[in-house]
Design an enzyme around this catalytic site. Structure first.
Site, mmCIF file in Angstrom:
data_model
loop_
_atom_site.group_PDB
_atom_site.id
_atom_site.type_symbol
_atom_site.label_atom_id
_atom_site.label_comp_id
_atom_site.label_asym_id
_atom_site.label_seq_id
_atom_site.Cartn_x
_atom_site.Cartn_y
_atom_site.Cartn_z
ATOM 1 N N GLY A 1 0.833 -1.209 -0.055
ATOM 2 C CA GLY A 1 0.125 -0.135 -0.012
ATOM 3 C C GLY A 1 1.012 1.138 -0.107
ATOM 4 O O GLY A 1 1.819 1.090 -0.545
ATOM 5 N N SER A 2 0.210 2.365 0.314
ATOM 6 C CA SER A 2 1.142 3.582 0.524
ATOM 7 C C SER A 2 2.046 3.702 1.376
ATOM 8 O O SER A 2 2.165 2.771 2.339
ATOM 9 C CB SER A 2 0.113 4.866 0.862
ATOM 10 N N GLY B 1 2.364 2.022 5.303
ATOM 11 C CA GLY B 1 3.296 1.249 5.678
ATOM 12 C C GLY B 1 4.266 1.734 7.012
ATOM 13 O O GLY B 1 4.812 0.783 7.759
ATOM 14 N N CYS C 1 2.015 0.101 -8.587
ATOM 15 C CA CYS C 1 3.067 0.535 -7.779
ATOM 16 C C CYS C 1 4.340 0.631 -8.862
ATOM 17 O O CYS C 1 5.300 1.415 -8.793
ATOM 18 C CB CYS C 1 3.614 -0.607 -6.788
ATOM 19 N N GLU D 1 5.704 -3.539 0.977
ATOM 20 C CA GLU D 1 5.686 -2.903 -0.600
ATOM 21 C C GLU D 1 5.081 -1.629 -0.730
ATOM 22 O O GLU D 1 3.671 -1.985 -0.764
ATOM 23 C CB GLU D 1 5.348 -4.232 -1.397
HETATM 24 C C1 UN1 Z 1 1.765 -3.447 -7.604
HETATM 25 O O1 UN1 Z 1 1.731 -2.907 -8.335
HETATM 26 O O2 UN1 Z 1 1.680 -3.622 -6.350
HETATM 27 O O3 UN1 Z 1 5.146 -5.886 -11.757
HETATM 28 C C2 UN1 Z 1 2.333 -4.994 -7.861
HETATM 29 C C3 UN1 Z 1 4.286 -5.599 -11.799
HETATM 30 C C4 UN1 Z 1 2.986 -6.545 -11.252
HETATM 31 C C5 UN1 Z 1 2.793 -6.343 -9.839
HETATM 32 C C6 UN1 Z 1 2.663 -5.016 -9.596
HETATM 33 N N1 UN1 Z 1 3.729 -7.830 -11.662
HETATM 34 O O4 UN1 Z 1 3.394 -4.745 -12.492
#
Ligand code: UN1
Length: 511
Positions: free
Chosen positions: A246-247, A251, A302, A268
């Protein structure tokens, strides 16, 4: 009949075992929790799909206790037998791939192929975890003492709390829950409140597999907010590991609580991923990669590309190509096969997009393309290109929207320094045909991110590698490689099979 006709949607939901109102609490069995009823909305229409009954504080305790008790039994199952349960889970997901992929599209607005891709990511994880269940290897060492043997072994760690975000509503659970399962750890899942139906559907598939194998309740679910689930879970000493996506703000607060009880975290968090394009790069390739990474998933990964660093010699050519390509992106119903960009997740995300662009303009940014909210139901915006000047503060922040800041650079040193100047460190890429530039980018003086690619965009990582990043991204690693080690406890064992008691480091202690 299209895949999104009301009758095909309701039959897909029924095949996934979803009703109009669903329990959000599973502890080996579904039970009626005492929290609020939330309607999950389709972000493409703003219409409700179905409702979920969330947990209250007492319900959390019931799910946590069941998860803790499941550990006592599950940890004694031989790892390859645990793998067999995960293999069957992978089979269940294969059977439900179409329906579950459609639910991802309906609930979080991913285009059809990305919704299906997400379920494929779960299936890939299942396959990976099954193989891993026979490969939880420890090392053996040569003892410095005669007639001694040293080795290390990996034992199950304990129940794991898994907190996931809306943007990967099912795959990130699989990264954690499937590895945890083969490692001998049950999981308690707190999914995003934006994607409760995906979580219920996945847990129902897991439930069938657990029943068929007489397995303890190792895949539990508590849908609620940070007060009813997030806070008690982070503080719960029965959970030695909390894995949270998450953000950075989220975290940081979870990290503090878990650190205070000396628990482990896998975090993450935010990314602010950049692509460098050098002189002489394959611009066709770079363009295609930037489009998928910056516009794909409406910029809500992310790993989405948020910063593009162009060498001066190719900058104006590349900007023109980008503007042309951005103007041909088909925005609309994500379930429609020709659509390339669906909606943002909710009205607040649209507001964040609008605000970020306002701030970017104030800080000297110039909009090259896009910048508008679409006047239609749902939460649609235009993919947006902003010509940026180095160190504009807004370009150091992660805005979960399809905004790409474009910079120009003169030297590779300057580009790498600018690239690394943000607080986040998840994913990065260089487009170049110059092997010196590529190797430099991957070297200790290159990208400071957890993921660094050459001639590939920043998003769409395969599950076989360890996924995660540095700095404010949180340092956690999930999915492939040896990420499994975080889900187990390492035990170093030394055995003396002689009749003497020699001490290490040559110490004597004779009486
Ligand atoms: C995410 O955005 O939290 O590499 C994970 C990627 C994907 C996972 C993203 N396999 O874009």
């Amino acid at each position: 009949m299209t895949v999104t006709s009301p009758s095909s949607i309701s039959s897909a939901l029924a095949r996934l075992g979803l009703a109009e109102e669903n329990s959000g609490a599973f502890a080996g069995a579904w039970f009626e929790p005492s929290g609020k009823v939330v309607h999950s909305l389709n972000p493409a229409t703003g219409e409700p799909i179905a409702a979920v009954h969330e947990v209250g504080r007492e319900d959390y305790e019931r799910v946590a206790q069941a998860t803790a008790e499941a550990f006592d039994a599950w940890k004694r199952w031989p790892a390859p037998r645990r793998g067999e349960v995960v293999r069957q889970l992978g089979e269940g997901l294969r059977r439900h791939k179409e329906d579950l992929g459609l639910l991802v599209t309906l609930e979080v607005g991913k285009i059809r192929s990305e919704g299906l891709g997400e379920v494929q990511e779960m299936i890939d994880m299942a396959d990976f975890a099954v193989g891993l269940s026979r490969q939880l290897y420890g090392l053996s060492m040569h003892s410095e003492r005669p007639l001694h043997r040293m080795y290390e072994q990996w034992h199950p760690l304990g129940p794991v709390g898994v907190i996931t975000a809306f943007n990967f509503p099912v795959a990130v659970w699989a990264w954690n829950a499937m590895i945890a399962a083969v490692c001998g750890d049950p999981t308690l899942w707190k999914p995003s409140e934006q994607a409760p139906l995906c979580a219920v559907a996945v847990t129902k598939i897991a439930e069938q597999v657990l029943r068929a194998n007489d397995a303890p309740p190792i895949f539990n679910l508590a849908i609620g907010d940070r007060h009813t689930v997030g806070a008690p879970l982070s503080a719960d000493r029965r959970f030695p590991l909390i894995s949270a996506t998450g953000s950075t703000t989220m975290g940081r607060s979870i990290g503090k609580v878990v650190a205070d009880r000396l628990g482990r975290t896998i975090l993450e968090l935010g990314g602010n991923n950049g692509i460098l394009v050098t002189e002489g790069a394959d611009l066709d390739l770079a363009l295609r990669a930037v489009l998928f990474a910056a516009v794909g998933t409406a910029g809500q990964r992310c790993t989405s590309t948020r910063r593009l660093l162009l060498h001066r010699s190719i900058a104006s050519d590349m900007k023109q190509r980008l503007v042309k390509a951005y103007s041909s992106i088909r925005i609309g119903d994500p379930a429609e096969p020709s659509t390339l960009m669906g909606p943002l997740i909710h009205a607040r995300a649209v507001e964040d997009y609008r605000k970020a662009l306002e701030v970017a303009r104030q800080q000297g940014g110039r909009i090259l393309y896009g910048g508008n909210v679409l006047d239609r139901p749902g939460f649609f915006v235009e993919p947006t290109l902003v010509e940026a000047v180095p160190h504009m503060p807004i370009t150091c922040e992660e805005t979960f929207a399809p905004i790409l800041y474009v910079f120009e650079y003169e030297t590779l040193d300057e580009a790498i320094a600018l690239h690394n100047s943000v607080p986040q460190g998840l994913s990065s890429a260089i487009f170049t045909l110059d092997m010196r530039a590529a190797e430099r980018f991957l070297s200790v003086d290159g990208s400071d991110c957890g993921i660094a690619n050459v001639n590939i965009g920043t998003s769409g990582a395969e599950i076989g590698g360890a996924f995660g990043g540095e700095k404010e991204t949180g340092g956690g690693r999930e999915a492939g490689s040896d990420s499994w080690k975080a889900y187990m406890r390492r035990q170093t064992c030394t055995i003396n099979y002689g009749t003497d008691l020699p001490l290490a480091q040559g110490v004597h202690f004779d009486v």
